[in-house]
Design an enzyme around this catalytic site. Structure first.
Site, PDB file in Angstrom:
ATOM      1  N   GLY A  89       9.365  -7.492 -13.278  1.00 27.74           N
ATOM      2  CA  GLY A  89       8.554  -7.296 -14.535  1.00 27.74           C
ATOM      3  C   GLY A  89       9.441  -5.916 -14.953  1.00 27.74           C
ATOM      4  O   GLY A  89      10.076  -5.346 -14.210  1.00 27.74           O
ATOM      5  N   HIS A 143       1.167  -2.982 -12.657  1.00 27.11           N
ATOM      6  CA  HIS A 143       2.421  -1.884 -12.693  1.00 27.11           C
ATOM      7  C   HIS A 143       3.039  -1.736 -14.014  1.00 27.11           C
ATOM      8  O   HIS A 143       3.072  -0.429 -14.422  1.00 27.11           O
ATOM      9  CB  HIS A 143       3.224  -2.670 -11.795  1.00 27.11           C
ATOM     10  CG  HIS A 143       4.500  -1.755 -11.549  1.00 27.11           C
ATOM     11  ND1 HIS A 143       4.885  -1.225 -10.109  1.00 27.11           N
ATOM     12  CD2 HIS A 143       5.512  -1.310 -12.305  1.00 27.11           C
ATOM     13  CE1 HIS A 143       5.987  -0.275 -10.448  1.00 27.11           C
ATOM     14  NE2 HIS A 143       6.415  -0.386 -11.368  1.00 27.11           N
ATOM     15  N   GLU A 144       3.082  -2.878 -14.627  1.00 23.24           N
ATOM     16  CA  GLU A 144       3.858  -2.819 -15.863  1.00 23.24           C
ATOM     17  C   GLU A 144       2.923  -2.435 -17.166  1.00 23.24           C
ATOM     18  O   GLU A 144       3.457  -1.490 -17.826  1.00 23.24           O
ATOM     19  CB  GLU A 144       4.307  -4.156 -16.403  1.00 23.24           C
ATOM     20  CG  GLU A 144       5.328  -4.804 -15.541  1.00 23.24           C
ATOM     21  CD  GLU A 144       6.501  -3.982 -15.021  1.00 23.24           C
ATOM     22  OE1 GLU A 144       6.781  -2.938 -15.659  1.00 23.24           O
ATOM     23  OE2 GLU A 144       6.965  -4.182 -14.036  1.00 23.24           O
ATOM     24  N   CYS A 191       9.932  -0.104  -8.023  1.00 19.78           N
ATOM     25  CA  CYS A 191      10.262   0.175  -9.509  1.00 19.78           C
ATOM     26  C   CYS A 191      11.442   0.301 -10.036  1.00 19.78           C
ATOM     27  O   CYS A 191      12.078   1.110  -9.065  1.00 19.78           O
ATOM     28  CB  CYS A 191       9.182   1.264 -10.001  1.00 19.78           C
ATOM     29  SG  CYS A 191       9.270   1.716 -11.812  1.00 19.78           S
ATOM     30  N   LEU A 192      11.953  -0.137 -10.772  1.00 18.88           N
ATOM     31  CA  LEU A 192      13.489   0.088 -11.075  1.00 18.88           C
ATOM     32  C   LEU A 192      13.588   1.572 -11.606  1.00 18.88           C
ATOM     33  O   LEU A 192      14.718   1.746 -11.546  1.00 18.88           O
ATOM     34  CB  LEU A 192      13.816  -0.901 -12.453  1.00 18.88           C
ATOM     35  CG  LEU A 192      13.928  -2.423 -11.992  1.00 18.88           C
ATOM     36  CD1 LEU A 192      14.360  -3.322 -13.152  1.00 18.88           C
ATOM     37  CD2 LEU A 192      14.907  -2.626 -10.910  1.00 18.88           C
ATOM     38  N   GLN A 199      10.779   1.892 -19.985  1.00 19.59           N
ATOM     39  CA  GLN A 199      11.757   1.952 -18.931  1.00 19.59           C
ATOM     40  C   GLN A 199      13.037   1.796 -19.482  1.00 19.59           C
ATOM     41  O   GLN A 199      14.000   2.049 -18.757  1.00 19.59           O
ATOM     42  CB  GLN A 199      11.286   0.810 -17.912  1.00 19.59           C
ATOM     43  CG  GLN A 199      10.312   1.106 -17.064  1.00 19.59           C
ATOM     44  CD  GLN A 199      10.139   0.165 -15.948  1.00 19.59           C
ATOM     45  OE1 GLN A 199       9.787  -0.918 -16.136  1.00 19.59           O
ATOM     46  NE2 GLN A 199      10.573   0.442 -14.595  1.00 19.59           N
ATOM     47  N   HIS A 214       2.885   1.443 -16.805  1.00 23.25           N
ATOM     48  CA  HIS A 214       3.943   2.147 -17.563  1.00 23.25           C
ATOM     49  C   HIS A 214       3.867   2.362 -19.149  1.00 23.25           C
ATOM     50  O   HIS A 214       4.198   3.516 -19.687  1.00 23.25           O
ATOM     51  CB  HIS A 214       5.391   1.095 -17.668  1.00 23.25           C
ATOM     52  CG  HIS A 214       6.153   1.099 -16.378  1.00 23.25           C
ATOM     53  ND1 HIS A 214       6.611   2.513 -15.931  1.00 23.25           N
ATOM     54  CD2 HIS A 214       6.587   0.580 -15.284  1.00 23.25           C
ATOM     55  CE1 HIS A 214       7.323   2.300 -14.908  1.00 23.25           C
ATOM     56  NE2 HIS A 214       7.136   0.994 -14.397  1.00 23.25           N
TER      57      HIS A 214
HETATM   58 ZN    ZN Z   1       7.884   0.009 -12.824  1.00 19.47          ZN
END
Ligand code: ZN
Length: 173
Positions: A45, A138-139, A92-93, A50, A142
């Site tokens: 995701g 999670h997304e 997480c990226l 991000q 963000h």
């Molecule tokens: Zn993330």
């Protein structure tokens, strides 16, 4: 276009995002870039902040999750119902290399505007559990300036971030 990923410490990751009022050509183009970037970085995701965009847009790799044949793009997603509690390891990226157990609701309902691959929009109410629910939560976090480490108890968060900084220093030297 593959966009660069913002790493923890950059202010945009702590900033709540604005709702998308008008899904115009720019938004559609950006959604395409978001998906492309998610794939390029092998994320399940990705959320707009991000990649430096302060808009409520997320993408989910529903192909990987075996829920569809195309990745999903959700605009202004909102968790309208949550139940249960389950622990799962997350990464997480924006915090590359750190994986940690996080407690979150087990089942959720999310309302959103889905941007379909053909450019059409539809209002959706998604019931999700398992990894799909996890990715959505999670997304969506963000979009409100919340990272998965912010969901940890204070002491655990300190330990996790210290570990991550050590790893970063080790990989930089
Ligand atoms: Zn993330």
């Amino acid at each position: 276009m593959v966009l660069p990923i913002k790493i923890i410490g950059e202010p945009i990751l702590k900033t709540p995002c604005e709702k998308v009022e008008d899904v115009d050509g720019k938004v559609v183009k950006f959604a395409g870039d978001l998906v492309e970037t998610m794939y390029a970085h092998k994320g399940i995701g990705l959320a707009a902040p991000q990649v430096g965009k302060k808009l409520q847009i997320i993408s989910v790799d529903t192909v990987y999750l075996e829920l569809g044949s195309k990745p999903q793009v959700l605009i202004n997603p909102q968790v309208v119902y949550a139940e249960g509690e389950v622990t799962m390891e997350e990464g997480c990226l924006s915090i590359p290399g750190l994986y940690w157990d996080v407690v979150r609701p087990e089942k959720i309902v999310v309302k959103a505007l889905e941007l379909l691959p053909n450019g059409k929009l539809r209002e959706v109410e998604i019931e999700a559990d398992g990894l799909y629910a996890r990715v959505l939560l999670h997304e969506i976090d963000h979009l409100h300036g919340v990272l998965f480490v912010d969901r940890l108890p204070a002491r655990e968060k300190t330990i996790a971030l210290a570990k991550w900084r050590r790893m970063r220093r080790a990989s930089a030297s």
